[in-house]
Design a protein around this motif. Sequence first.
Motif, mmCIF file in Angstrom:
data_model
loop_
_atom_site.group_PDB
_atom_site.id
_atom_site.type_symbol
_atom_site.label_atom_id
_atom_site.label_comp_id
_atom_site.label_asym_id
_atom_site.label_seq_id
_atom_site.Cartn_x
_atom_site.Cartn_y
_atom_site.Cartn_z
ATOM 1 N N LYS A 1 0.844 -1.192 0.000
ATOM 2 C CA LYS A 1 0.000 0.000 0.000
ATOM 3 C C LYS A 1 0.873 1.232 0.000
ATOM 4 C CE LYS A 1 -3.960 -2.145 0.451
ATOM 5 N NZ LYS A 1 -5.069 -2.005 -0.460
ATOM 6 N N LEU A 2 0.287 2.331 -0.480
ATOM 7 C CA LEU A 2 0.973 3.613 -0.521
ATOM 8 C C LEU A 2 0.133 4.614 0.246
ATOM 9 C CD1 LEU A 2 3.239 5.383 -2.025
ATOM 10 C CD2 LEU A 2 1.381 5.991 -3.533
ATOM 11 N N SER A 3 0.771 5.339 1.135
ATOM 12 C CA SER A 3 0.109 6.417 1.845
ATOM 13 C C SER A 3 0.344 7.681 1.023
ATOM 14 C CB SER A 3 0.700 6.541 3.246
ATOM 15 O OG SER A 3 0.053 7.545 3.949
ATOM 16 N N LEU A 4 -0.734 8.243 0.496
ATOM 17 C CA LEU A 4 -0.656 9.369 -0.431
ATOM 18 C C LEU A 4 -1.198 10.610 0.261
ATOM 19 C CD1 LEU A 4 0.016 9.820 -3.481
ATOM 20 C CD2 LEU A 4 -2.391 9.503 -3.929
ATOM 21 N N GLY A 5 -0.422 11.684 0.248
ATOM 22 C CA GLY A 5 -0.826 12.912 0.917
ATOM 23 C C GLY A 5 -1.279 13.974 -0.065
ATOM 24 N N LEU A 6 -2.381 14.622 0.271
ATOM 25 C CA LEU A 6 -2.854 15.776 -0.480
ATOM 26 C C LEU A 6 -2.176 16.976 0.169
ATOM 27 C CD1 LEU A 6 -4.844 16.502 -2.748
ATOM 28 C CD2 LEU A 6 -6.516 16.945 -0.990
ATOM 29 N N ALA A 7 -1.229 17.580 -0.534
ATOM 30 C CA ALA A 7 -0.315 18.538 0.085
ATOM 31 C C ALA A 7 -0.351 19.893 -0.605
ATOM 32 C CB ALA A 7 1.094 17.989 0.048
ATOM 33 N N ARG A 8 0.002 20.897 0.181
ATOM 34 C CA ARG A 8 0.166 22.261 -0.309
ATOM 35 C C ARG A 8 1.594 22.681 0.002
ATOM 36 N NH1 ARG A 8 -3.772 25.555 -1.517
ATOM 37 N NH2 ARG A 8 -5.305 24.340 -0.386
ATOM 38 N N GLY A 9 2.285 23.252 -0.971
ATOM 39 C CA GLY A 9 3.691 23.611 -0.806
ATOM 40 C C GLY A 9 3.900 24.685 0.251
ATOM 41 N N LYS A 10 4.993 24.544 1.014
ATOM 42 C CA LYS A 10 5.338 25.534 2.037
ATOM 43 C C LYS A 10 6.236 26.603 1.430
ATOM 44 C CE LYS A 10 5.437 22.816 6.295
ATOM 45 N NZ LYS A 10 6.321 22.337 7.364
ATOM 46 N N LYS A 11 6.085 27.805 1.905
ATOM 47 C CA LYS A 11 6.993 28.876 1.554
ATOM 48 C C LYS A 11 8.229 28.754 2.440
ATOM 49 C CE LYS A 11 4.016 31.079 -1.103
ATOM 50 N NZ LYS A 11 3.694 30.264 -2.222
ATOM 51 N N HIS A 12 9.270 29.491 2.117
ATOM 52 C CA HIS A 12 10.522 29.411 2.875
ATOM 53 C C HIS A 12 10.314 29.831 4.326
ATOM 54 C CE1 HIS A 12 14.787 29.060 3.347
ATOM 55 N NE2 HIS A 12 14.864 30.283 3.821
ATOM 56 N N TYR A 13 9.516 30.879 4.544
ATOM 57 C CA TYR A 13 9.300 31.331 5.918
ATOM 58 C C TYR A 13 8.458 30.342 6.709
ATOM 59 C CZ TYR A 13 5.008 33.167 3.798
ATOM 60 O OH TYR A 13 3.833 33.308 3.111
ATOM 61 N N ASP A 14 7.589 29.580 6.023
ATOM 62 C CA ASP A 14 6.825 28.533 6.712
ATOM 63 C C ASP A 14 7.740 27.432 7.221
ATOM 64 O OD1 ASP A 14 4.404 29.784 6.278
ATOM 65 O OD2 ASP A 14 3.991 28.677 4.425
ATOM 66 N N LYS A 15 8.763 27.085 6.423
ATOM 67 C CA LYS A 15 9.703 26.047 6.825
ATOM 68 C C LYS A 15 10.473 26.479 8.068
ATOM 69 C CE LYS A 15 10.401 24.401 2.140
ATOM 70 N NZ LYS A 15 11.360 24.242 1.059
ATOM 71 N N ARG A 16 10.908 27.753 8.083
ATOM 72 C CA ARG A 16 11.643 28.257 9.243
ATOM 73 C C ARG A 16 10.750 28.277 10.481
ATOM 74 N NH1 ARG A 16 14.046 33.760 7.317
ATOM 75 N NH2 ARG A 16 12.447 33.513 5.767
ATOM 76 N N GLU A 17 9.498 28.637 10.282
ATOM 77 C CA GLU A 17 8.546 28.694 11.393
ATOM 78 C C GLU A 17 8.313 27.297 11.983
ATOM 79 O OE1 GLU A 17 3.918 29.685 11.482
ATOM 80 O OE2 GLU A 17 5.158 31.332 10.740
ATOM 81 N N SER A 18 8.167 26.295 11.119
ATOM 82 C CA SER A 18 7.950 24.930 11.614
ATOM 83 C C SER A 18 9.193 24.398 12.327
ATOM 84 C CB SER A 18 7.532 23.992 10.484
ATOM 85 O OG SER A 18 8.546 23.868 9.528
ATOM 86 N N LEU A 19 10.393 24.761 11.853
ATOM 87 C CA LEU A 19 11.619 24.351 12.542
ATOM 88 C C LEU A 19 11.707 24.982 13.929
ATOM 89 C CD1 LEU A 19 14.297 24.444 9.695
ATOM 90 C CD2 LEU A 19 13.433 22.451 10.906
ATOM 91 N N LYS A 20 11.331 26.265 14.043
ATOM 92 C CA LYS A 20 11.338 26.932 15.340
ATOM 93 C C LYS A 20 10.360 26.260 16.302
ATOM 94 C CE LYS A 20 12.607 31.516 13.707
ATOM 95 N NZ LYS A 20 12.134 32.894 13.497
ATOM 96 N N LYS A 21 9.200 25.872 15.786
ATOM 97 C CA LYS A 21 8.199 25.207 16.621
ATOM 98 C C LYS A 21 8.713 23.853 17.101
ATOM 99 C CE LYS A 21 3.487 23.564 16.684
ATOM 100 N NZ LYS A 21 2.329 23.181 15.915
ATOM 101 N N GLN A 22 9.373 23.093 16.223
ATOM 102 C CA GLN A 22 9.932 21.799 16.612
ATOM 103 C C GLN A 22 10.993 21.963 17.693
ATOM 104 O OE1 GLN A 22 11.421 19.999 13.052
ATOM 105 N NE2 GLN A 22 9.398 19.320 12.358
ATOM 106 N N GLU A 23 11.861 22.960 17.543
ATOM 107 C CA GLU A 23 12.895 23.198 18.547
ATOM 108 C C GLU A 23 12.282 23.599 19.884
ATOM 109 O OE1 GLU A 23 15.796 25.980 17.127
ATOM 110 O OE2 GLU A 23 16.243 24.760 15.365
ATOM 111 N N ALA A 24 11.248 24.420 19.856
ATOM 112 C CA ALA A 24 10.583 24.825 21.095
ATOM 113 C C ALA A 24 9.934 23.618 21.779
ATOM 114 C CB ALA A 24 9.535 25.898 20.805
ATOM 115 N N ASP A 25 9.324 22.740 20.983
ATOM 116 C CA ASP A 25 8.717 21.530 21.551
ATOM 117 C C ASP A 25 9.765 20.628 22.187
ATOM 118 O OD1 ASP A 25 6.230 22.383 20.764
ATOM 119 O OD2 ASP A 25 6.165 21.132 18.950
ATOM 120 N N ARG A 26 10.925 20.495 21.523
ATOM 121 C CA ARG A 26 12.005 19.682 22.090
ATOM 122 C C ARG A 26 12.504 20.263 23.403
ATOM 123 N NH1 ARG A 26 15.142 19.750 17.047
ATOM 124 N NH2 ARG A 26 13.905 18.480 15.665
ATOM 125 N N ASP A 27 12.659 21.586 23.442
ATOM 126 C CA ASP A 27 13.117 22.241 24.675
ATOM 127 C C ASP A 27 12.123 22.027 25.811
ATOM 128 O OD1 ASP A 27 15.385 23.122 23.392
ATOM 129 O OD2 ASP A 27 14.567 25.129 22.958
#
Length: 157
Positions: free
Chosen positions: A121-147
């Motif tokens: 089976k294949l898990s297929l995602g219906l996705a919308r592309g992230k902008k560069h600032y969205d990627k940075r924002e998600s990385l900041k959120k991940q780091e905050a969650d880890r902390d």
Amino acid sequence: MKKKDPGGKVVCTNKKAYHDYTIEQVLEAGMVLSGPEVKSLRAGKANLKDGYAQVRQGEVFLYNVHISPYVFATHYSPDPLRPRKLLLNRKEISKLIGKVKEQGCTLVPLKVYFNEKGKAKLSLGLARGKKHYDKRESLKKQEADRDMERVMRRRRD
């Protein structure tokens, strides 16, 4: 539309998809494979990195997914990058057509796995592309969650 967790063995995942896209919906689809391709998948020889899916003439096809040729195959080995047909219900395909055309979403393969019955089976995602600032924002959120988790672990100890 189906929304299931893989119950069997996960062959490969597309970690880059979660970094580059915002996944709005996840579908489960079967794949039309030849015998040596299934054996190669069971050996874990697949790569989803540059893969994508498109709707063509009312059918969904998977492109740029590399399934390595099975070494011990006695008959022909198909092209590793050949387009593969995905098995979805007619209603699911019509919903996908609407979302891809109107909302500008893309179909991205997330993971390949074998279900409880042994079917690929294949898990297929219906996705919308992230902008560069969205990627940075998600990385900041991940780091905050880890902390936060580190602080919570220290308090427990």
